[in-house]
Design a protein around this motif. Structure first.
Motif, mmCIF file in Angstrom:
data_model
loop_
_atom_site.group_PDB
_atom_site.id
_atom_site.type_symbol
_atom_site.label_atom_id
_atom_site.label_comp_id
_atom_site.label_asym_id
_atom_site.label_seq_id
_atom_site.Cartn_x
_atom_site.Cartn_y
_atom_site.Cartn_z
ATOM 1 N N THR A 6 0.751 -1.253 0.034
ATOM 2 C CA THR A 6 -0.128 0.101 -0.064
ATOM 3 C C THR A 6 0.950 1.310 0.043
ATOM 4 O OG1 THR A 6 -0.082 -0.209 2.517
ATOM 5 C CG2 THR A 6 -1.971 -1.111 1.221
ATOM 6 N N SER A 7 2.231 1.099 -0.110
ATOM 7 C CA SER A 7 3.214 2.355 -0.147
ATOM 8 C C SER A 7 2.964 2.990 -1.440
ATOM 9 C CB SER A 7 4.361 1.786 0.179
ATOM 10 O OG SER A 7 4.966 1.299 -1.001
ATOM 11 N N GLY A 8 3.171 4.587 -1.365
ATOM 12 C CA GLY A 8 3.385 5.320 -2.276
ATOM 13 C C GLY A 8 4.426 4.927 -3.701
ATOM 14 N N TYR A 13 5.348 2.330 -4.334
ATOM 15 C CA TYR A 13 4.795 1.005 -5.322
ATOM 16 C C TYR A 13 3.700 1.297 -6.277
ATOM 17 C CZ TYR A 13 7.404 -2.976 -3.137
ATOM 18 O OH TYR A 13 8.490 -3.705 -2.825
ATOM 19 N N TRP A 14 2.747 2.471 -5.503
ATOM 20 C CA TRP A 14 1.696 2.753 -6.453
ATOM 21 C C TRP A 14 2.183 3.474 -7.592
ATOM 22 C CZ3 TRP A 14 -3.189 1.459 -6.722
ATOM 23 C CH2 TRP A 14 -3.724 0.952 -5.782
ATOM 24 N N ARG A 15 3.218 4.453 -7.145
ATOM 25 C CA ARG A 15 3.665 5.282 -8.362
ATOM 26 C C ARG A 15 4.589 4.593 -9.486
ATOM 27 N NH1 ARG A 15 4.252 8.677 -3.856
ATOM 28 N NH2 ARG A 15 6.480 7.783 -3.390
ATOM 29 N N ALA A 46 4.048 1.215 -10.059
ATOM 30 C CA ALA A 46 2.989 0.586 -10.905
ATOM 31 C C ALA A 46 2.493 1.420 -11.963
ATOM 32 C CB ALA A 46 1.900 0.138 -10.171
ATOM 33 N N LEU A 47 2.081 2.753 -11.594
ATOM 34 C CA LEU A 47 1.451 3.613 -12.599
ATOM 35 C C LEU A 47 2.696 4.056 -13.472
ATOM 36 C CD1 LEU A 47 -0.340 6.445 -10.295
ATOM 37 C CD2 LEU A 47 -1.260 4.416 -11.829
ATOM 38 N N GLU A 51 10.265 2.723 -11.393
ATOM 39 C CA GLU A 51 9.091 1.837 -11.871
ATOM 40 C C GLU A 51 9.006 1.047 -10.729
ATOM 41 O OE1 GLU A 51 9.808 -1.488 -12.936
ATOM 42 O OE2 GLU A 51 11.711 -0.924 -12.155
ATOM 43 N N LEU A 52 7.945 -0.064 -10.867
ATOM 44 C CA LEU A 52 7.731 -1.000 -9.558
ATOM 45 C C LEU A 52 8.718 -1.814 -9.079
ATOM 46 C CD1 LEU A 52 5.407 -2.053 -8.113
ATOM 47 C CD2 LEU A 52 4.859 -3.627 -9.945
ATOM 48 N N TYR A 60 1.363 -7.015 -7.306
ATOM 49 C CA TYR A 60 1.145 -6.018 -8.408
ATOM 50 C C TYR A 60 1.094 -6.210 -9.967
ATOM 51 C CZ TYR A 60 0.995 -1.833 -5.349
ATOM 52 O OH TYR A 60 0.379 -0.784 -4.445
#
Length: 246
Positions: A15-17, A19-21, A23-24, A179-180, A204
């Motif tokens: 749920t960390s930032g 990782y989200w960024r 993935a995007l 990236e991821l 992810y």
């Protein structure tokens, strides 16, 4: 082994930032690279089908060059060598994202060109002859008759290439793209633990690829149904030509 698994680290990573960024960023790079590769690959495919030998040779050399060399080497070449050859690439605009976009687009275009070429060749030559009989130009025949039919054939392999390209974005971590996989490696280096950060990255990728596979399946059903319906409505005579001529 189960007892040593740090579930708190796993869920915090998931749920960390970063990782989200990450993935995007991977999705953005994949979409941008595929869109560019489709344009380049289309023209390379047309070149491979050209009656001119010189044009066919250029297309063959392009495909040979980018299919015969590793993607990782191409990334290194674009990121490390291009700035030494042209000073413009040594400017601040040339970021890791731009380098990865250029390298992955050029690499993927070589594979997509073969897919597109196969799709174009799968169209019955009689369709082109019928278009000429109706007074259509070569460009209009390509746009109205050949390409719409080739798309239906090309969707499954292009969908597979999109998924493959998404996974190839992980190679861009070697040129410091955030990236991821890079996010997972940074967390691994900070915590000195491998299982939890890498497992979170794996989740992810599994989720993203699963969603893409569902979208691909729906697109395939849609185009197959549309094509079948078009044949039923139009009847036995060159249905696609008569429909597009209007």
């Amino acid at each position: 082994m189960v007892a040593s698994f740090d579930s708190h680290l796993f869920w915090s990573a998931l749920t960390s930032g970063p990782y989200w960024r990450g993935a995007l960023t991977a999705l953005e790079l994949t979409a941008a690279s595929l869109a560019t590769a489709l344009v380049i690959g289309f023209f390379v495919a047309l070149g491979a089908l050209s009656p001119r030998r010189s044009v066919r040779s250029i297309s063959w050399i392009y495909n040979w060059l980018f299919r015969a060399t590793p993607t990782l080497l191409q990334l290194y070449f674009v990121w490390d060598v291009l700035p030494t050859l042209w000073s413009g690439f040594a400017q601040s605009w040339f970021t890791p994202f731009m380098a990865a976009w250029i390298a992955l687009s050029l690499n993927e275009a070589a594979y997509l060109s073969e897919i597109i070429r196969s799709g174009l060749m799968s169209v019955d030559p009689g369709q082109e002859l019928a278009g000429r009989a109706l007074g259509m130009s070569n460009r209009r025949i390509l746009r109205r008759i050949v390409v719409p039919q080739a798309i239906r054939i090309a969707i499954p392999p292009i969908g597979n290439e999109f998924i493959t390209l998404l996974k190839l974005t992980s190679l861009a971590s070697i040129i410091s793209l955030q990236e991821l996989l890079n996010a997972a490696n940074q967390l691994t280096a900070a915590k000195f633990q491998y299982t939890e950060p890498l497992l979170a990255a794996l989740v992810y990728y599994l989720v993203i690829v699963s969603i893409l596979m569902v979208i691909q399946a729906r697109l395939e059903r849609k185009f197959t149904f549309s094509s079948s319906r078009g044949r039923r409505v139009a009847g036995p005579s060159i249905p696609i030509v008569s429909h597009d001529a209007r």
